[in-house]
Design a protein around this motif. Structure first.
Motif, PDB file in Angstrom:
ATOM      1  N   GLY A  83      -5.989  -2.146  34.060  1.00  0.00           N
ATOM      2  CA  GLY A  83      -6.769  -1.673  32.910  1.00  0.00           C
ATOM      3  C   GLY A  83      -6.753  -2.680  31.770  1.00  0.00           C
ATOM      4  O   GLY A  83      -7.729  -2.840  31.047  1.00  0.00           O
ATOM      5  N   MET A  84      -5.642  -3.369  31.613  1.00  0.00           N
ATOM      6  CA  MET A  84      -5.512  -4.332  30.518  1.00  0.00           C
ATOM      7  C   MET A  84      -6.081  -5.703  30.884  1.00  0.00           C
ATOM      8  O   MET A  84      -6.708  -6.353  30.059  1.00  0.00           O
ATOM      9  N   LEU A  85      -5.801  -6.152  32.120  1.00  0.00           N
ATOM     10  CA  LEU A  85      -6.136  -7.538  32.475  1.00  0.00           C
ATOM     11  C   LEU A  85      -7.311  -7.660  33.435  1.00  0.00           C
ATOM     12  O   LEU A  85      -7.820  -8.756  33.647  1.00  0.00           O
ATOM     13  N   GLY A  86      -7.708  -6.551  34.025  1.00  0.00           N
ATOM     14  CA  GLY A  86      -8.732  -6.602  35.063  1.00  0.00           C
ATOM     15  C   GLY A  86      -8.084  -6.984  36.389  1.00  0.00           C
ATOM     16  O   GLY A  86      -6.885  -7.299  36.436  1.00  0.00           O
ATOM     17  N   ARG A  87      -8.894  -6.946  37.463  1.00  0.00           N
ATOM     18  CA  ARG A  87      -8.333  -7.340  38.771  1.00  0.00           C
ATOM     19  C   ARG A  87      -8.297  -8.854  38.859  1.00  0.00           C
ATOM     20  O   ARG A  87      -9.321  -9.503  38.945  1.00  0.00           O
ATOM     21  N   CYS A  88      -7.091  -9.407  38.800  1.00  0.00           N
ATOM     22  CA  CYS A  88      -6.950 -10.857  38.861  1.00  0.00           C
ATOM     23  C   CYS A  88      -5.536 -11.167  39.364  1.00  0.00           C
ATOM     24  O   CYS A  88      -4.676 -10.276  39.357  1.00  0.00           O
ATOM     25  N   PRO A  89      -5.283 -12.388  39.813  1.00  0.00           N
ATOM     26  CA  PRO A  89      -3.946 -12.709  40.331  1.00  0.00           C
ATOM     27  C   PRO A  89      -2.843 -12.468  39.294  1.00  0.00           C
ATOM     28  O   PRO A  89      -1.728 -12.073  39.637  1.00  0.00           O
ATOM     29  N   GLU A  90      -3.172 -12.704  38.014  1.00  0.00           N
ATOM     30  CA  GLU A  90      -2.145 -12.527  36.972  1.00  0.00           C
ATOM     31  C   GLU A  90      -1.697 -11.069  36.896  1.00  0.00           C
ATOM     32  O   GLU A  90      -0.558 -10.788  36.549  1.00  0.00           O
ATOM     33  N   ALA A  91      -2.629 -10.153  37.205  1.00  0.00           N
ATOM     34  CA  ALA A  91      -2.283  -8.731  37.128  1.00  0.00           C
ATOM     35  C   ALA A  91      -1.159  -8.410  38.101  1.00  0.00           C
ATOM     36  O   ALA A  91      -0.204  -7.697  37.760  1.00  0.00           O
ATOM     37  N   GLU A  92      -1.241  -8.965  39.295  1.00  0.00           N
ATOM     38  CA  GLU A  92      -0.183  -8.704  40.275  1.00  0.00           C
ATOM     39  C   GLU A  92       1.142  -9.345  39.831  1.00  0.00           C
ATOM     40  O   GLU A  92       2.212  -8.755  39.991  1.00  0.00           O
ATOM     41  N   ASP A  93       1.056 -10.554  39.256  1.00  0.00           N
ATOM     42  CA  ASP A  93       2.272 -11.211  38.753  1.00  0.00           C
ATOM     43  C   ASP A  93       2.939 -10.344  37.688  1.00  0.00           C
ATOM     44  O   ASP A  93       4.158 -10.177  37.674  1.00  0.00           O
ATOM     45  N   VAL A  94       2.101  -9.826  36.777  1.00  0.00           N
ATOM     46  CA  VAL A  94       2.641  -8.975  35.705  1.00  0.00           C
ATOM     47  C   VAL A  94       3.267  -7.711  36.309  1.00  0.00           C
ATOM     48  O   VAL A  94       4.333  -7.268  35.884  1.00  0.00           O
ATOM     49  N   GLY A  95       2.603  -7.159  37.341  1.00  0.00           N
ATOM     50  CA  GLY A  95       3.138  -5.978  38.019  1.00  0.00           C
ATOM     51  C   GLY A  95       4.517  -6.265  38.609  1.00  0.00           C
ATOM     52  O   GLY A  95       5.459  -5.497  38.410  1.00  0.00           O
ATOM     53  N   GLN A  96       4.634  -7.382  39.301  1.00  0.00           N
ATOM     54  CA  GLN A  96       5.927  -7.743  39.908  1.00  0.00           C
ATOM     55  C   GLN A  96       6.983  -7.964  38.832  1.00  0.00           C
ATOM     56  O   GLN A  96       8.108  -7.486  38.938  1.00  0.00           O
ATOM     57  N   GLU A  97       6.580  -8.697  37.780  1.00  0.00           N
ATOM     58  CA  GLU A  97       7.522  -9.004  36.693  1.00  0.00           C
ATOM     59  C   GLU A  97       8.035  -7.711  36.039  1.00  0.00           C
ATOM     60  O   GLU A  97       9.198  -7.619  35.659  1.00  0.00           O
ATOM     61  N   THR A  98       7.142  -6.713  35.937  1.00  0.00           N
ATOM     62  CA  THR A  98       7.530  -5.426  35.347  1.00  0.00           C
ATOM     63  C   THR A  98       8.702  -4.826  36.119  1.00  0.00           C
ATOM     64  O   THR A  98       9.723  -4.432  35.532  1.00  0.00           O
ATOM     65  N   PHE A  99       8.573  -4.782  37.447  1.00  0.00           N
ATOM     66  CA  PHE A  99       9.629  -4.169  38.258  1.00  0.00           C
ATOM     67  C   PHE A  99      10.891  -5.032  38.271  1.00  0.00           C
ATOM     68  O   PHE A  99      12.007  -4.505  38.251  1.00  0.00           O
TER      69      PHE A  99
END
Lengths: 182, 142
Positions: free
Chosen positions: A35-51
């Motif tokens: 929702g914040m970044l759109g579908r992009c590779p960075e979104a998955e990186d941020v997701g992983q970093e969150t966990f």
């Protein structure tokens, strides 16, 4: 296994129990980050970093807020950092003033399906300034209540309400040309 | 009621349960400003569209990829901990031997020197001012 049991298992050395937590909250965090970044590779990186950040701070997790709230707060802060980084590198590709994007949307706006209209709303939200965007994403796309939004963003409810009002005003303005199709 | 106040109330109605009095004021305002009714419809449709959720998730195997990163980071941390531990153990020995040697040298200096000054304990030769600035030596070199 509930969240607390999973956390206790992780703390006593069973890191596999953390997979259960990731599995449980992946969708929620994906909603916030995409929702914040759109579908992009960075979104998955941020997701992983969150966990990963949550895992590294498990010892400090006192359970004052729920795991979901805590994770969403981390995800939101990391997403805001990513947006700042993008702004620094001037790589926000889609802009309200971007003639190509506006042209495409204008050309297609007479025959939009459900997915497309949803994408347009998402695009419009991404045009807001980050603090308004974060409030609206939590409230609108993550379906958090106003109180939950205030807790996650660590803001008073009054501030959240005023940000939501400003966001809506701007959103109506941005989406004016698509009003008939929405 | 002013239009801006009515609009604020309208926006709040999406995020708060308005009190009865506020609800009544909003209804009156909507009757007074028909354009706000359009705005409400527009907002309702935006809310509806934004809420149409595809099951949001990251790309497949997200859980496994994240767990792999967590495991590799934990392994890296463990190996760093081990290296630091080895270094500290080795360094502790070197530091201990060095301090024993320093104490022995100081003790040797104290026992062999005739006077008990700090310079003699540390082992600095006690050179007098005359020896340092010797005028004869100075003229000879000139």
């Amino acid at each position: 296994m509930n969240d607390n049991e999973a956390i206790q298992a992780c703390l006593s050395g069973n890191s596999d129990a953390f997979a259960e937590i990731i599995h449980r909250y992946e969708s929620k965090i994906a909603g916030t980050v995409i929702g914040m970044l759109g579908r992009c590779p960075e979104a998955e990186d941020v997701g992983q970093e969150t966990f990963i950040r949550f895992y590294n701070n498990l010892k400090n997790f006192r359970g004052e807020s729920s795991v979901g709230t805590y994770l969403t707060r981390i995800a939101m802060n990391l997403s805001l950092n990513e947006l700042k980084r993008r702004q620094r590198h001037s790589s926000r590709i889609i802009s309200i003033d971007d003639p190509d994007v506006s042209k495409n949307l204008h050309e297609n706006r007479n025959h939009l399906d459900v997915e497309e209209t949803r994408d347009i709303v998402q695009w419009a939200i991404s045009q807001l300034e980050p603090k308004l965007q974060s409030t609206l994403v939590l409230r609108l796309m993550d379906e958090c209540s106003t109180e939950e939004t205030a807790v996650i963003l660590q803001l008073p409810i009054g501030t959240v309400l005023s940000r939501l009002s400003r966001a809506k005003k701007q959103l109506i303005k941005i989406l004016k040309p698509y009003q008939e199709n929405l | 009621m002013r239009k801006s106040r009515a609009q604020k109330l309208l926006f709040q109605s999406f995020d708060l349960d308005l009190e009865l009095r506020e609800k009544r004021l909003l209804e009156e305002a909507l009757a007074e400003y028909p354009e706000l009714i359009e705005e409400r419809k527009h907002l309702e449709s935006i809310y509806r569209k934004a809420l149409i959720r595809k099951t949001t998730s990251f790309s497949p195997w997200f859980v496994d990829r994240t767990m792999n990163r967590i495991r590799s980071l934990s392994n890296l941390e463990k190996s760093i901990d081990i290296s630091v531990g080895v270094f500290l153990t080795a360094f502790r020995r070197v530091a201990l031997i060095a301090s024993v040697m320093v104490v022995l040298i100081l003790a040797f200096n104290v026992s062999t020197s005739a006077e008990s000054s700090l310079a003699s304990v540390i082992g600095i030769p006690n050179t007098s001012m005359e020896e340092m600035v010797d005028p004869i030596n100075y003229f000879m070199t000139e």
